[in-house]
Design an enzyme around this catalytic site. Structure first.
Site, short mmCIF file in Angstrom:
data_model
loop_
_atom_site.label_atom_id
_atom_site.label_comp_id
_atom_site.label_asym_id
_atom_site.label_seq_id
_atom_site.Cartn_x
_atom_site.Cartn_y
_atom_site.Cartn_z
N ARG A 1 -8.58 -0.74 4.42
CA ARG A 1 -7.67 0.28 3.87
C ARG A 1 -6.31 -0.33 3.55
NH1 ARG A 1 -6.57 4.92 7.63
NH2 ARG A 1 -5.15 5.22 5.90
N CYS B 1 -5.41 13.13 12.80
CA CYS B 1 -5.86 11.79 12.45
C CYS B 1 -5.76 10.95 13.72
CB CYS B 1 -5.04 11.19 11.31
SG CYS B 1 -3.52 10.46 11.83
N ASP C 1 4.71 0.55 11.99
CA ASP C 1 3.53 -0.15 11.45
C ASP C 1 3.46 -1.62 11.89
OD1 ASP C 1 2.65 2.13 10.26
OD2 ASP C 1 3.27 1.61 8.22
N LYS D 1 0.84 -1.21 0.00
CA LYS D 1 0.00 0.00 0.00
C LYS D 1 0.87 1.25 0.00
CE LYS D 1 -1.74 1.63 3.99
NZ LYS D 1 -1.48 3.05 4.25
N ASN D 2 1.88 1.27 0.88
CA ASN D 2 2.65 2.50 1.04
C ASN D 2 3.61 2.79 -0.11
OD1 ASN D 2 1.33 2.97 3.38
ND2 ASN D 2 3.07 2.59 4.75
N ARG E 1 0.29 14.51 13.34
CA ARG E 1 0.87 14.28 12.02
C ARG E 1 0.84 15.49 11.10
NH1 ARG E 1 -1.15 8.39 10.02
NH2 ARG E 1 0.75 8.34 8.83
C1 UD1 Z 1 4.18 6.89 6.45
C2 UD1 Z 1 3.36 5.64 6.22
C3 UD1 Z 1 2.82 5.10 7.53
C4 UD1 Z 1 3.96 4.91 8.54
C5 UD1 Z 1 4.80 6.17 8.66
C6 UD1 Z 1 6.04 5.97 9.51
C7 UD1 Z 1 2.51 6.02 3.98
C8 UD1 Z 1 1.35 6.30 3.12
N1 UD1 Z 1 2.29 5.98 5.31
O1 UD1 Z 1 3.31 7.87 6.98
O2 UD1 Z 1 2.17 3.86 7.28
O3 UD1 Z 1 3.40 4.62 9.80
O4 UD1 Z 1 5.24 6.60 7.36
O5 UD1 Z 1 6.81 4.92 9.02
O6 UD1 Z 1 3.61 5.79 3.50
N2 UD1 Z 1 6.14 14.70 10.73
C9 UD1 Z 1 6.23 16.05 11.02
N3 UD1 Z 1 6.14 16.94 9.97
C10 UD1 Z 1 5.97 16.53 8.69
C11 UD1 Z 1 5.88 15.15 8.41
C12 UD1 Z 1 5.98 14.27 9.47
O7 UD1 Z 1 6.38 16.46 12.16
O8 UD1 Z 1 5.90 17.39 7.79
C13 UD1 Z 1 6.24 13.73 11.84
C14 UD1 Z 1 4.97 12.90 12.01
O9 UD1 Z 1 4.01 13.57 12.81
C15 UD1 Z 1 5.51 11.65 12.67
C16 UD1 Z 1 6.90 11.49 12.00
O10 UD1 Z 1 7.22 12.78 11.49
O11 UD1 Z 1 5.67 11.85 14.04
C17 UD1 Z 1 6.95 10.48 10.88
O12 UD1 Z 1 5.87 10.71 10.00
P1 UD1 Z 1 5.94 10.34 8.45
O13 UD1 Z 1 7.11 9.48 8.16
O14 UD1 Z 1 5.80 11.60 7.67
O15 UD1 Z 1 4.61 9.49 8.28
P2 UD1 Z 1 3.76 9.41 6.97
O16 UD1 Z 1 4.64 9.66 5.80
O17 UD1 Z 1 2.51 10.21 7.13
#
Ligand code: UD1
Length: 422
Positions: free
Chosen positions: A402, A117, A310, A22-23, A122
């Site tokens: 999902r 969420c 995950d 999925k990711n 996030r």
């Molecule tokens: C992706 C995965 C999700 C997985 C996560 C961490 C997808 C679609 N989803 O989510 O399944 O659990 O990686 O491996 O690929 N953060 C910030 N600012 C930002 C972006 C992130 O503070 O602009 C923080 C987030 O709140 C979190 C951490 O960074 O605490 C990691 O988040 P991130 O790696 O961005 O998660 P996703 O990409 O949303």
């Protein structure tokens, strides 16, 4: 709303084929927006989030032609809108992945802010900061991210050095897609190394992008003027694989996973072995054999190649019935213990202090009605239900749809007693 009813106590036996990730599928589908000719994808998992992404792209004028359940051709030659509306983004945070490609190719994007969420706040500040460093003008107005390159030379994003103070998976992907069509060279520092990021980069390279350092924490992207479509098979889902591996170990069965890559699952395999399960593998399959009562393990989540967040909930489930006590420390998301209360309803002994859960293994869990709260939390409840005494009903399983393709079918083929109630 659908429910899953699971009768516990059956050791899982047999073979299961792991779906595409999925990711990896979600960002790669969004990458179709970068290409002037059609992009054909195979091994795309048939999941609700994938359907939502197709809708989002169709809303922008992309022609989505599905072939059977797992292949699709995406034609973004005639885009009619640069907008990702709130109604779509709110159902799936990964919709933010259209921001980079829209802005890079069309010089304009209007994407709803994802909002909170279930597993924490996030934010997407790092996505926005990175695009601003590439010269984009970005305002937040009425809950939307309004981004433009109208003021830039040739209206193109400009290569930049971007340091991300947190490792972000979708942030790295968004910026890599934006940089692929930017003018000049972009260096992404402290980039995510997740296999799904690598898979997306490999697809972009086939589309004509010039990217170096993929799989390391410094990714260099030399921008090109245009990208074309290609053919790409989505990498296997290491989290789906990991979930079935834990199911095999917990239930005391033996399961062979096909289309599974052990090299993407080092941390998970190590923990399963530490818990006492047997794990064998060859280049594209993994076999897990349970070995009596498992031992509790300590888990600490961190970006790849460390233990994946995950898989945290699934290992919490493992610890609930293992011998001894284990610490589970969640360092990525601040509110990712929602499965704890539901597991307690099944009789688990878990104590949470801040971002640490102390799990003391109990002799057995007892079936009850529980509620799925997010995708991986739901998976952990399925695992607990598979070993609980009696019947467990899991409500709100749309979360599972999902991220797990044909879950009941796959579990049933392994001998589990699972049925979906509409
Ligand atoms: C992706 C995965 C999700 C997985 C996560 C961490 C997808 C679609 N989803 O989510 O399944 O659990 O990686 O491996 O690929 N953060 C910030 N600012 C930002 C972006 C992130 O503070 O602009 C923080 C987030 O709140 C979190 C951490 O960074 O605490 C990691 O988040 P991130 O790696 O961005 O998660 P996703 O990409 O949303």
């Amino acid at each position: 709303m659908d429910k899953l009813v699971i009768e516990g106590g059956v050791p899982l036996q047999g073979e299961v084929t792991v779906s595409g990730a999925k990711n990896a599928a979600l960002p790669i589908i969004c990458a179709a927006l970068l290409a002037e000719t059609p992009l054909r994808l195979t091994s795309v998992p048939a999941l609700r989030d994938v359907g939502t992404t197709y809708h989002l792209l169709e809303h922008m004028g992309v022609q989505v032609s599905k072939e059977g359940q797992n292949a699709v051709t995406l034609d973004a030659s005639q885009i009619t809108s640069h907008e990702a509306p709130y109604e779509m983004v709110k159902t799936m945070r990964a919709s933010i992945l259209v921001l980079g490609p829209l802005l890079a190719r069309f010089g304009h994007a209007r994407v709803s802010l994802p909002g909170g969420c279930a597993i924490g706040s996030r934010p997407v500040d790092l996505h926005i900061k990175g695009l601003k460093a590439m010269g984009a003008e970005i305002h937040i107005e009425h809950g939307y991210i309004e981004a433009s390159t109208a003021h830039l030379p040739n209206k193109r994003l400009q290569g930049a050095r971007i340091f991300m103070d947190l490792v972000t998976v979708t942030g790295t992907e968004n910026l890599m897609m934006a940089a692929a069509l930017a003018e000049g060279t972009t260096v992404l520092e402290n980039a995510a190394r997740e296999p799904e990021v690598v898979d997306m980069a490999e697809c972009l390279i086939k589309m004509g992008a010039r990217i170096e350092g993929v799989g390391t924490d410094v990714i260099t992207v030399h921008g090109v003027e245009r990208l074309k479509g290609t053919e790409h098979a989505i990498i296997c889902d290491r989290i789906e694989a990991g979930t079935y591996m834990v199911a095999a170990a917990m239930s005391g069965g033996k399961v062979k996973l096909r289309n599974a890559r052990a090299d993407l699952l080092d941390a998970v395999i190590e923990k399963l072995r530490e818990a006492g399960a047997h794990v064998e593998h060859d280049s594209d399959s993994i076999t897990v054999t349970g070995n009596g009562r498992l031992k509790s393990v300590n888990i600490r989540t961190a970006p790849h190649p460390a233990f994946p967040t995950d898989m945290q909930a699934q290992f919490m489930a493992l610890n609930t019935v293992a011998d001894g006590a284990g610490h589970v420390v969640e360092t990525i998301f601040e509110n990712r213990f929602m499965h704890v209360q539901e597991m307690q309803r099944l009789g688990a002994d878990i104590h949470v202090e801040g971002n640490t859960a102390i799990v003391r293994g109990v002799d057995h869990l007892d079936g009850a009605t529980v509620m799925a709260t997010d995708l991986r939390a739901s998976a952990s409840l399925v695992l607990a239900a598979l070993v609980a005494r009696g019947e467990t009903t899991i409500e709100r399983i749309y979360h599972l749809d999902r991220g797990y393709e044909k879950l009941e079918e796959k579990l049933t083929a392994l001998g589990a007693k699972v049925r979906r109630v509409h």
